[in-house]
Design an enzyme around this catalytic site. Structure first.
Site, PDB file in Angstrom:
ATOM      1  N   LYS A 231      13.776  64.943  58.954  1.00 34.53           N
ATOM      2  CA  LYS A 231      13.809  66.314  59.484  1.00 34.53           C
ATOM      3  C   LYS A 231      12.426  66.729  59.923  1.00 34.53           C
ATOM      4  O   LYS A 231      11.430  66.312  59.325  1.00 34.53           O
ATOM      5  CB  LYS A 231      14.237  67.262  58.372  1.00 34.53           C
ATOM      6  CG  LYS A 231      15.650  67.086  57.929  1.00 34.53           C
ATOM      7  CD  LYS A 231      16.056  68.284  57.075  1.00 34.53           C
ATOM      8  CE  LYS A 231      17.503  68.211  56.706  1.00 34.53           C
ATOM      9  NZ  LYS A 231      17.737  67.518  55.439  1.00 34.53           N
TER      10      LYS A 231
ATOM     11  N   GLU B 179      22.323  57.652  46.996  1.00 33.67           N
ATOM     12  CA  GLU B 179      21.428  58.431  46.125  1.00 33.67           C
ATOM     13  C   GLU B 179      22.117  59.661  45.545  1.00 33.67           C
ATOM     14  O   GLU B 179      23.195  60.060  46.014  1.00 33.67           O
ATOM     15  CB  GLU B 179      20.162  58.842  46.880  1.00 33.67           C
ATOM     16  CG  GLU B 179      20.412  59.796  48.029  1.00 33.67           C
ATOM     17  CD  GLU B 179      19.193  60.640  48.403  1.00 33.67           C
ATOM     18  OE1 GLU B 179      18.669  61.353  47.523  1.00 33.67           O
ATOM     19  OE2 GLU B 179      18.808  60.600  49.583  1.00 33.67           O
TER      20      GLU B 179
ATOM     21  N   LYS C   7      14.851  66.279  39.470  1.00 34.37           N
ATOM     22  CA  LYS C   7      14.742  65.424  40.649  1.00 34.37           C
ATOM     23  C   LYS C   7      13.833  64.276  40.240  1.00 34.37           C
ATOM     24  O   LYS C   7      12.668  64.490  39.883  1.00 34.37           O
ATOM     25  CB  LYS C   7      14.134  66.254  41.789  1.00 34.37           C
ATOM     26  CG  LYS C   7      13.846  65.482  43.043  1.00 34.37           C
ATOM     27  CD  LYS C   7      13.224  66.408  44.083  1.00 34.37           C
ATOM     28  CE  LYS C   7      12.418  65.617  45.087  1.00 34.37           C
ATOM     29  NZ  LYS C   7      11.433  66.454  45.791  1.00 34.37           N
TER      30      LYS C   7
ATOM     31  N   SER D 208       5.559  61.996  50.727  1.00 35.60           N
ATOM     32  CA  SER D 208       6.638  61.577  49.837  1.00 35.60           C
ATOM     33  C   SER D 208       6.415  60.169  49.289  1.00 35.60           C
ATOM     34  O   SER D 208       5.988  59.257  50.006  1.00 35.60           O
ATOM     35  CB  SER D 208       7.969  61.601  50.586  1.00 35.60           C
ATOM     36  OG  SER D 208       8.987  61.083  49.758  1.00 35.60           O
TER      37      SER D 208
ATOM     38  N   ASP E 128       0.498  66.216  50.696  1.00 35.37           N
ATOM     39  CA  ASP E 128       1.909  66.055  50.315  1.00 35.37           C
ATOM     40  C   ASP E 128       2.574  64.975  51.168  1.00 35.37           C
ATOM     41  O   ASP E 128       2.945  65.201  52.316  1.00 35.37           O
ATOM     42  CB  ASP E 128       2.639  67.396  50.461  1.00 35.37           C
ATOM     43  CG  ASP E 128       4.034  67.350  49.851  1.00 35.37           C
ATOM     44  OD1 ASP E 128       4.494  66.236  49.497  1.00 35.37           O
ATOM     45  OD2 ASP E 128       4.664  68.412  49.725  1.00 35.37           O
TER      46      ASP E 128
HETATM   47  N1  PSU Z   1      15.460  64.834  53.084  1.00 37.61           N
HETATM   48  C1  PSU Z   1      16.705  65.226  53.418  1.00 37.61           C
HETATM   49  N2  PSU Z   1      17.647  65.311  52.451  1.00 37.61           N
HETATM   50  C2  PSU Z   1      17.375  65.012  51.137  1.00 37.61           C
HETATM   51  C3  PSU Z   1      16.048  64.579  50.803  1.00 37.61           C
HETATM   52  C4  PSU Z   1      15.128  64.509  51.796  1.00 37.61           C
HETATM   53  O1  PSU Z   1      16.949  65.498  54.578  1.00 37.61           O
HETATM   54  O2  PSU Z   1      18.262  65.128  50.287  1.00 37.61           O
HETATM   55  C5  PSU Z   1      15.743  64.202  49.388  1.00 37.61           C
HETATM   56  C6  PSU Z   1      15.863  62.677  49.208  1.00 37.61           C
HETATM   57  O3  PSU Z   1      16.320  62.397  47.904  1.00 37.61           O
HETATM   58  C7  PSU Z   1      14.422  62.228  49.358  1.00 37.61           C
HETATM   59  C8  PSU Z   1      13.698  63.358  48.675  1.00 37.61           C
HETATM   60  O4  PSU Z   1      14.131  60.984  48.758  1.00 37.61           O
HETATM   61  O5  PSU Z   1      14.394  64.525  49.071  1.00 37.61           O
HETATM   62  C9  PSU Z   1      12.240  63.416  49.063  1.00 37.61           C
HETATM   63  O6  PSU Z   1      11.585  64.360  48.284  1.00 37.61           O
HETATM   64  P1  PSU Z   1       9.999  64.459  48.367  1.00 37.61           P
HETATM   65  O7  PSU Z   1       9.679  64.968  49.732  1.00 37.61           O
HETATM   66  O8  PSU Z   1       9.636  65.456  47.290  1.00 37.61           O
HETATM   67  O9  PSU Z   1       9.443  63.101  48.110  1.00 37.61           O
HETATM   68 MN    MN Z   2       6.040  65.818  47.989  1.00 38.79          MN
END
Ligand code: PSU
Ligand code: MN
Length: 303
Positions: free
Chosen positions: A160, A25, A87, A141, A139
């Site tokens: 995390k 990614e 992003k 993902s 929220d």
């Molecule tokens: N968690 C990490 N490192 C990252 C991401 C998440 O420890 O780089 C990045 C990845 O690209 C993941 C995105 O898909 O953040 C998720 O963002 P969101 O929570 O906004 O969906």
């Molecule tokens: Mn989100």
């Protein structure tokens, strides 16, 4: 092939020959780590994939084109631009393509583009999940929905604890996404090998991972599979140090009213800021560890 997709010649040749390919990614490059460590790491991860017998395909949106396989210059460009690059999650691809602009792909959009290109496995650091407090913020993902609907194996180091790991596992269970522990029965927590939560299945070899993924395909499932690979003990962080940094980062994000797509990049950057180079070094090492496992599994899948 999708009219908006460009597959790099080396990646195309490997796919046509049935050779192993691993997707990577780009949000981790632009939003996940500071420059220039992000670029050095991205190139080192590609090199590690090669050393383990597979071809790397770093994925991004460049000038509105969906790219499977980037040049060094394109990686350097994304790394230097950092958080000024959009992003790109699932909802963003139509706008980026129509406008002809750049985007850094998250786990979600890397899965989408990998699948379009015919790549079955993808290595990264951590995935997005259910955020703490999601019962009021909602929220969650888009990565979890993508795992439910796109047939790609994602190799990560767990998630995390900026997230609610228990709720993340509940969500994945509801969506029918198998969560595999590599050499462990416990979900790894990214910077540390332990979260206290169990995975669905423990697997101890790339062969067995490939067999499960193959079975999932042959059962006709549409979704993917999540492989969680613990950070090697010697690179793990002290749990108390990382927990304190995460608590502080979460507190500041609430105080500053951080919302939506900014939440995860804000928390990631804060944790790096609060823990100095130590968390960054752990982050790099766990990504390399995931790249090795993904490349070996891709080689098994190619047999
Ligand atoms: N968690 C990490 N490192 C990252 C991401 C998440 O420890 O780089 C990045 C990845 O690209 C993941 C995105 O898909 O953040 C998720 O963002 P969101 O929570 O906004 O969906
Ligand atoms: Mn989100």
């Amino acid at each position: 092939m999708n009219k908006y997709l460009d597959i790099a010649p080396e990646v195309q040749a490997a796919l046509e020959a049935g050779k192993p390919v691993v997707a990577l990614e780009s949000t981790i490059i632009s939003h996940g780590m500071p420059y220039p460590k992000n670029v050095e790491t991205a190139l080192l991860v590609e090199e590690t994939i090669r050393q383990n017998g597979a071809v790397p395909a770093t994925i991004a949106v460049i000038g509105g084109r969906l790219k499977a396989g980037l040049s060094k210059e394109e990686i350097e460009h994304l790394g230097k631009a950092g958080r000024s690059v959009a992003k790109a999650s699932r909802r963003d691809l139509p706008a980026l393509v129509a406008r002809g602009v750049d985007g850094a792909t998250t786990v979600t959009t890397t899965m989408i583009i990998a699948h379009m290109a015919g790549i079955r496995i993808f290595a990264t650091g951590g995935i997005g999940g259910v955020h703490r407090g999601a019962e009021t913020t909602m929220d969650i993902s888009a990565d979890l929905e993508e795992l439910a609907q796109t047939p790609v194996m994602v190799v990560c180091a767990g998630a995390k604890s900026i997230l609610d790991l228990g709720l993340t596992l509940e969500y994945l269970e509801t969506k029918g996404v198998p969560v595999i522990g590599y050499g462990t029965e416990e979900l790894p927590a990214f910077y540390t090998p332990h979260s206290g939560f169990g995975v669905d299945y423990r697997v101890d070899s790339p062969e067995e991972l490939a067999a499960m993924f193959r079975a999932q395909r042959e059962l006709g499932y549409k979704g993917g599979m999540l492989v969680t690979n613990p950070i090697p003990e010697q690179y793990a962080m002290d749990k108390a140090v990382i927990d304190a940094a995460i608590e502080q980062a979460l507190k500041e994000s609430v105080e500053q009213g951080i919302k939506g797509k900014e939440t995860t990049p804000f928390l990631l950057a804060k944790v790096v800021e609060l823990t100095g180079g130590e968390s960054l070094e752990s982050n790099i090492q766990l990504v390399l560890n995931n790249a090795r496992l993904a490349a070996r599994t891709a080689a098994e899948l190619a047999k």
